[in-house]
Design an enzyme around this catalytic site. Structure first.
Site, PDB file in Angstrom:
ATOM      1  N   HIS A  19      -4.019  -3.389   0.857  1.00 57.89           N
ATOM      2  CA  HIS A  19      -3.896  -3.418   2.323  1.00 57.89           C
ATOM      3  C   HIS A  19      -4.888  -4.386   2.969  1.00 57.89           C
ATOM      4  O   HIS A  19      -4.607  -4.917   4.040  1.00 57.89           O
ATOM      5  CB  HIS A  19      -4.018  -1.996   2.885  1.00 57.89           C
ATOM      6  CG  HIS A  19      -2.889  -1.109   2.431  1.00 57.89           C
ATOM      7  ND1 HIS A  19      -3.044   0.217   2.140  1.00 57.89           N
ATOM      8  CD2 HIS A  19      -1.581  -1.397   2.198  1.00 57.89           C
ATOM      9  CE1 HIS A  19      -1.872   0.718   1.748  1.00 57.89           C
ATOM     10  NE2 HIS A  19      -0.979  -0.235   1.771  1.00 57.89           N
ATOM     11  N   SER A 109       1.528   0.825   4.030  1.00 61.87           N
ATOM     12  CA  SER A 109       1.899  -0.546   4.405  1.00 61.87           C
ATOM     13  C   SER A 109       2.716  -0.630   5.700  1.00 61.87           C
ATOM     14  O   SER A 109       2.494  -1.568   6.482  1.00 61.87           O
ATOM     15  CB  SER A 109       2.639  -1.231   3.249  1.00 61.87           C
ATOM     16  OG  SER A 109       3.704  -0.439   2.771  1.00 61.87           O
ATOM     17  N   GLU A 127      13.098   2.222   1.724  1.00 71.97           N
ATOM     18  CA  GLU A 127      12.557   3.311   0.901  1.00 71.97           C
ATOM     19  C   GLU A 127      13.741   4.014   0.249  1.00 71.97           C
ATOM     20  O   GLU A 127      14.682   4.421   0.931  1.00 71.97           O
ATOM     21  CB  GLU A 127      11.712   4.259   1.768  1.00 71.97           C
ATOM     22  CG  GLU A 127      11.204   5.495   1.070  1.00 71.97           C
ATOM     23  CD  GLU A 127      10.442   5.250  -0.230  1.00 71.97           C
ATOM     24  OE1 GLU A 127       9.473   4.473  -0.243  1.00 71.97           O
ATOM     25  OE2 GLU A 127      10.842   5.849  -1.261  1.00 71.97           O
ATOM     26  N   GLY A 152      15.049  -1.559  -2.150  1.00 73.98           N
ATOM     27  CA  GLY A 152      14.386  -2.653  -1.449  1.00 73.98           C
ATOM     28  C   GLY A 152      14.585  -4.010  -2.097  1.00 73.98           C
ATOM     29  O   GLY A 152      14.633  -5.028  -1.398  1.00 73.98           O
ATOM     30  N   ASP A 172       6.014  -3.714  -3.395  1.00 74.62           N
ATOM     31  CA  ASP A 172       4.986  -2.791  -3.888  1.00 74.62           C
ATOM     32  C   ASP A 172       5.634  -1.603  -4.610  1.00 74.62           C
ATOM     33  O   ASP A 172       5.596  -0.470  -4.142  1.00 74.62           O
ATOM     34  CB  ASP A 172       4.165  -2.310  -2.667  1.00 74.62           C
ATOM     35  CG  ASP A 172       3.090  -1.302  -3.056  1.00 74.62           C
ATOM     36  OD1 ASP A 172       2.684  -1.277  -4.231  1.00 74.62           O
ATOM     37  OD2 ASP A 172       2.675  -0.534  -2.163  1.00 74.62           O
TER      38      ASP A 172
HETATM   39  N1  SAM Z   1       4.039   0.247   0.038  1.00 69.60           N
HETATM   40  C1  SAM Z   1       3.510   1.586   0.244  1.00 69.60           C
HETATM   41  C2  SAM Z   1       2.127   1.481   0.851  1.00 69.60           C
HETATM   42  O1  SAM Z   1       1.429   0.477   0.610  1.00 69.60           O
HETATM   43  O2  SAM Z   1       1.744   2.362   1.596  1.00 69.60           O
HETATM   44  C3  SAM Z   1       3.466   2.373  -1.021  1.00 69.60           C
HETATM   45  C4  SAM Z   1       4.716   2.330  -1.813  1.00 69.60           C
HETATM   46  S1  SAM Z   1       4.726   3.280  -3.278  1.00 69.60           S
HETATM   47  C5  SAM Z   1       3.667   2.394  -4.346  1.00 69.60           C
HETATM   48  C6  SAM Z   1       6.317   2.895  -3.927  1.00 69.60           C
HETATM   49  C7  SAM Z   1       7.450   3.497  -3.125  1.00 69.60           C
HETATM   50  O3  SAM Z   1       8.658   2.859  -3.511  1.00 69.60           O
HETATM   51  C8  SAM Z   1       7.669   4.981  -3.347  1.00 69.60           C
HETATM   52  O4  SAM Z   1       7.670   5.640  -2.116  1.00 69.60           O
HETATM   53  C9  SAM Z   1       9.046   5.068  -4.018  1.00 69.60           C
HETATM   54  O5  SAM Z   1       9.790   6.200  -3.614  1.00 69.60           O
HETATM   55  C10 SAM Z   1       9.701   3.806  -3.515  1.00 69.60           C
HETATM   56  N2  SAM Z   1      10.764   3.236  -4.357  1.00 69.60           N
HETATM   57  C11 SAM Z   1      10.932   3.281  -5.703  1.00 69.60           C
HETATM   58  N3  SAM Z   1      11.943   2.502  -6.093  1.00 69.60           N
HETATM   59  C12 SAM Z   1      12.439   1.915  -4.970  1.00 69.60           C
HETATM   60  C13 SAM Z   1      13.460   0.958  -4.707  1.00 69.60           C
HETATM   61  N4  SAM Z   1      14.211   0.453  -5.705  1.00 69.60           N
HETATM   62  N5  SAM Z   1      13.665   0.570  -3.443  1.00 69.60           N
HETATM   63  C14 SAM Z   1      12.926   1.069  -2.422  1.00 69.60           C
HETATM   64  N6  SAM Z   1      11.941   1.974  -2.598  1.00 69.60           N
HETATM   65  C15 SAM Z   1      11.690   2.377  -3.850  1.00 69.60           C
END
Ligand code: SAM
Length: 287
Positions: A19, A109, A127, A152, A172
């Site tokens: 971040h 994020s 998400e 995503g 991420d």
């Molecule tokens: N980016 C966030 C932050 O910095 O606060 C943290 C994200 S966390 C590491 C990863 C997230 O991606 C999880 O909430 C998970 O449910 C989601 N996720 C997993 N596979 C995904 C996909 N193919 N597309 C979108 N989200 C996904």
């Protein structure tokens, strides 16, 4: 099946690394007036109360954001870190002037991105986890933010090229599947073919198994012109301990001057994160 929930790790040293880098990049981008499309491919919940059962279980924020929070008076005048901490203070629901507020919540994020949004900018938050998406829907966010329940990486490619003159993407993933490292590399290369001047940030974990090398190798041979690589490690890979020993960030097409600012900031926070904590920044790909 998705089992990862970021609430168990919110505010850890990797979040601080990720971040702070995101904040530095978006702040540079804001200096120019032309509109930006931001895409956050793996958004998570958006805001994490640290008193929640999930965050209390491992209390990872105590070795991460909490260390900077405790030192916030000494860090207030530090370039980048001081402003980042001011925003972190804004996120604290209990913060009030004249008191010494505790770190009650940690913003994800979507929150950091929202704070940099201009009126003509747009933000898309993807998400895939239904429960995490529902949490995100419960957040109060500006009108130019769209929340999408879906994949995503696919969503990113479907939306390119974008109508705005500029693009900034955060990727991420939770890397629950080994194949994600290669999928991320392929997605970045495909995306950059459709948006050559886009800025992309990619986070990856440093684990003893070294799986991130697949991501790095995939990207280095893909014809991209500029990638800056930043790694923050808490201990040596060979320490014998299991689990994540470090956090990595790649910035494709970084804004000019970003690397000096981030190296200075990371060097400043190293001693707060532990006696063996080290940051390394280098050009991974440079024309
Ligand atoms: N980016 C966030 C932050 O910095 O606060 C943290 C994200 S966390 C590491 C990863 C997230 O991606 C999880 O909430 C998970 O449910 C989601 N996720 C997993 N596979 C995904 C996909 N193919 N597309 C979108 N989200 C996904």
């Amino acid at each position: 099946m998705l089992s990862y929930q970021h609430a168990y790790h919110a505010g850890n040293f990797a979040d601080v690394h990720k971040h702070l880098t995101l904040f530095a990049v978006t702040r540079y981008l804001r200096r120019k007036p032309s509109p930006i499309m931001y895409l956050d491919t793996h958004a998570g919940r958006g805001l994490y109360p640290l008193s929640a059962q999930e965050s209390q279980k491992l209390q990872e924020h105590r070795q991460g954001a909490e260390r900077l929070w405790q030192a916030r008076t000494a860090l207030a005048a530090e370039p980048l870190i001081g402003d980042w901490l001011s925003l972190l203070a804004e996120a604290q629901l209990t913060a009030s002037e004249g008191t010494s507020p505790t770190l009650d919540c940690y913003p994800g994020s979507p929150w950091w991105l929202t704070r940099q949004l201009g009126a003509a900018d747009r933000l898309m938050l993807f998400e895939l986890h239904p429960g995490e998406h529902e949490h995100l829907v419960g957040q109060r966010l500006p009108k130019n933010v769209q929340r999408i329940h879906g994949d995503g990486l696919k969503g990113l490619l479907q939306r390119l090229p974008v109508a705005t003159p500029r693009l900034c993407v955060l990727i991420d993933p939770s890397y629950e599947r080994k194949s994600e490292y290669a999928e991320v590399a392929e997605t970045v290369l495909s995306a950059m073919r459709k948006a050559r001047h886009g800025v992309m940030l990619v986070w990856y974990p440093l684990l003893p198994a070294g799986r991130h090398s697949e991501l790095l190798e995939g990207l280095s041979s893909g014809g991209l012109r500029k990638i800056w690589r930043s790694e923050l490690t808490l201990r040596k890979a060979s320490s014998g301990e299991q689990g994540m020993y470090g956090s990595g960030m790649l910035v494709v097409n970084p804004p000019w001057g970003l690397e000096e600012q981030l190296v200075a900031a990371m060097t400043r926070i190293e001693p707060l994160l532990g006696p063996e904590a080290r940051h390394r920044g280098e050009w991974w790909v440079e024309e």
